[in-house]
Design an enzyme around this catalytic site. Structure first.
Site, mmCIF file in Angstrom:
data_model
loop_
_atom_site.group_PDB
_atom_site.id
_atom_site.type_symbol
_atom_site.label_atom_id
_atom_site.label_comp_id
_atom_site.label_asym_id
_atom_site.label_seq_id
_atom_site.Cartn_x
_atom_site.Cartn_y
_atom_site.Cartn_z
ATOM 1 N N GLU A 39 0.889 -1.376 -0.107
ATOM 2 C CA GLU A 39 -0.047 -0.082 -0.051
ATOM 3 C C GLU A 39 1.150 1.182 -0.021
ATOM 4 O OE1 GLU A 39 -2.538 -0.188 3.316
ATOM 5 O OE2 GLU A 39 -2.869 -2.403 3.170
ATOM 6 N N GLU B 8 -9.284 5.766 3.920
ATOM 7 C CA GLU B 8 -9.335 5.003 5.211
ATOM 8 C C GLU B 8 -9.204 5.885 6.257
ATOM 9 O OE1 GLU B 8 -7.436 0.901 6.130
ATOM 10 O OE2 GLU B 8 -5.955 2.700 7.025
#
Length: 318
Positions: free
Chosen positions: A122, A231
Site C-alpha cells: 500500500e 481510510e
C-alpha cells in the site's frame, strides 16, 4: 538521518506509462531547497516509540465482511481479477484528525486466497497526530504478508528496499489542496517488475524502491484486488462516531475543488501494460459518515475517477 544503500538497477516501467499523464514532482518540506542525500545513502525519518506502537493498531480483519466490526472505515473504489500493479493520482488534503485517529488516501494492491486476505502492499498519504505530532499530510507505505496479523510502515522494520536518495518516507508533503481553491496531488504507481518479480513503487516522477517478491506468498504471483480511496482509523467508532475527517472532510457530492478525488484509475496486466480500470465497484462502510461516488471523464486528464470522503460525526452519523 541517512542510511547506506546499495545500487539497484532501474526497473522496467509498465508499457503505456508515458500515456498515464504528466506526473507532478513530489515535494517534501525536508528538502524544499533541493537537498538530497550523499551517494550511497537514503533519507529516513527518525524512528520514535510511536512509530513502533503503530504496529499494535494494525488491521486485524482478513476479509471485506470484517471491516464493519473493526475500528476502520473505508470509502473506496475497487476492482477484482488478475493484476500486476496499479496507478492513480491522489488528491492531497489536510483533514481534521483527532489525536488518537488517522486519516488516509491510498492505493492497495491485495492478494486474496479464497475469501481471506493474504498479502497487501500500500502507498499514499496520511495525517496521524500520534505518530508525527502534527497535522501535516505525510507520505507513507505499508505491507503485510499475513493478512494484517502483522505488518510494517515505511522503513520502521526490514522489508521495503528504498533506492531513492531524494524522497523520505514519512515526511510531510507540500503543497496541499484548499477548499474551493488550488488542487494538488501526486501520482502513485505500484507494479510487479517482470524480470525479477519484485513490487516497485513510483511516486510522482520518482522511483522510490521495492518490496522483494520473497516477502510474500500470494503476491509472489499476482494481485487479485486493487483498491483506491480513503481510510479512517479510530478507537471511537463503536460508541459516538469520531469527528475525524476523510479526504477534504466534505462528501463526494460536492465534487471538484471541494471533495477529495482519485483520478486516472488504472491497473497493470500480465504483459506489464497500463490499462484503465473496468467494472469498478464502490464500497463505503458507513455512507452517512464517509461516502464515495465514481465517474469517467476526459481520458487524458480524469479517466476513471472517484470522489470520496466526509466529515465523520454529523447528525446522520451519530
Amino acid at each position: 538521518m541517512w542510511r547506506s544503500n546499495i545500487f539497484i538497477q532501474v526497473p522496467e516501467l509498465p508499457k503505456r506509462h508515458a500515456k498515464a499523464g504528466r506526473n507532478s514532482e513530489i515535494k517534501q518540506l525536508w528538502n524544499s531547497k533541493g537537498e538530497s542525500c550523499p551517494n550511497g545513502t537514503i533519507p529516513i525519518k527518525r524512528t520514535s516509540a510511536s512509530d513502533i506502537s503503530i504496529f499494535k493498531s494494525a488491521k486485524k480483519y482478513t476479509s471485506r465482511k470484517d471491516l464493519v466490526s473493526a475500528n476502520y472505515e473505508h470509502a473506496t473504489g475497487y476492482v477484482q481479477g488478475e493484476f500486476y500493479g496499479a496507478n492513480a493520482y491522489l488528491n492531497v488534503w489536510k483533514p481534521y484528525v483527532t489525536s488518537n485517529d488517522f486519516s488516509r488516501s491510498q492505493i492497495w494492491v491485495l492478494s486474496y486466497v479464497g475469501a481471506n486476505l493474504a498479502n497487501s502492499v500500500e502507498a499514499g498519504w496520511q495525517v496521524y497526530i500520534n505518530e508525527n505530532k502534527d497535522i501535516r499530510p505525510r507520505l507513507f507505505i505499508f505491507w503485510t504478508a499475513d493478512g494484517y496479523q502483522s505488518g510494517c510502515y515505511n522503513l520502521v522494520c526490514s522489508g521495503f528496499v528504498q533506492t531513492n536518495q531524494k524522497i523520505s518516507l514519512g515526511s510531510a508533503i507540500d503543497p496541499i489542496s484548499t477548499y474551493n481553491g488550488e488542487q494538488y496531488g501526486l501520482a502513485f504507481m505500484i507494479w510487479k517488475e517482470p524480470k525479477c518479480g519484485d513490487w516497485w513503487l513510483k511516486v510522482g516522477t520518482e522511483v522510490i524502491g521495492y518490496w522483494p517478491n520473497s516477502l510474500f506468498t500470494g503476491l509472489q504471483g499476482n494481485a487479485t484486488t486493487i483498491e483506491y480511496g480513503g481510510e479512517v482509523y479510530s478507537h471511537d467508532l463503536a460508541d459516538n462516531h469520531t469527528a475525524t475527517q476523510m479526504g477534504s472532510g466534505h462528501f463526494p457530492d460536492e465534487d471538484f475543488k471541494k471533495a477529495a478525488f482519485v483520478r486516472k484509475l488504472a491497473v497493470i496486466d500480465q504483459h506489464n501494460e497500463l490499462k484503465p480500470v473496468s467494472n469498478l465497484n464502490l464500497f463505503a462502510t458507513r455512507p452517512n459518515c464517509y461516502g464515495v461516488k465514481k465517474g469517467r471523464g476526459n481520458p487524458d486528464i480524469w479517466g476513471d475517477y472517484i470522489f470520496f470522503g466526509g466529515p465523520g460525526y454529523n447528525p446522520d452519523c451519530p
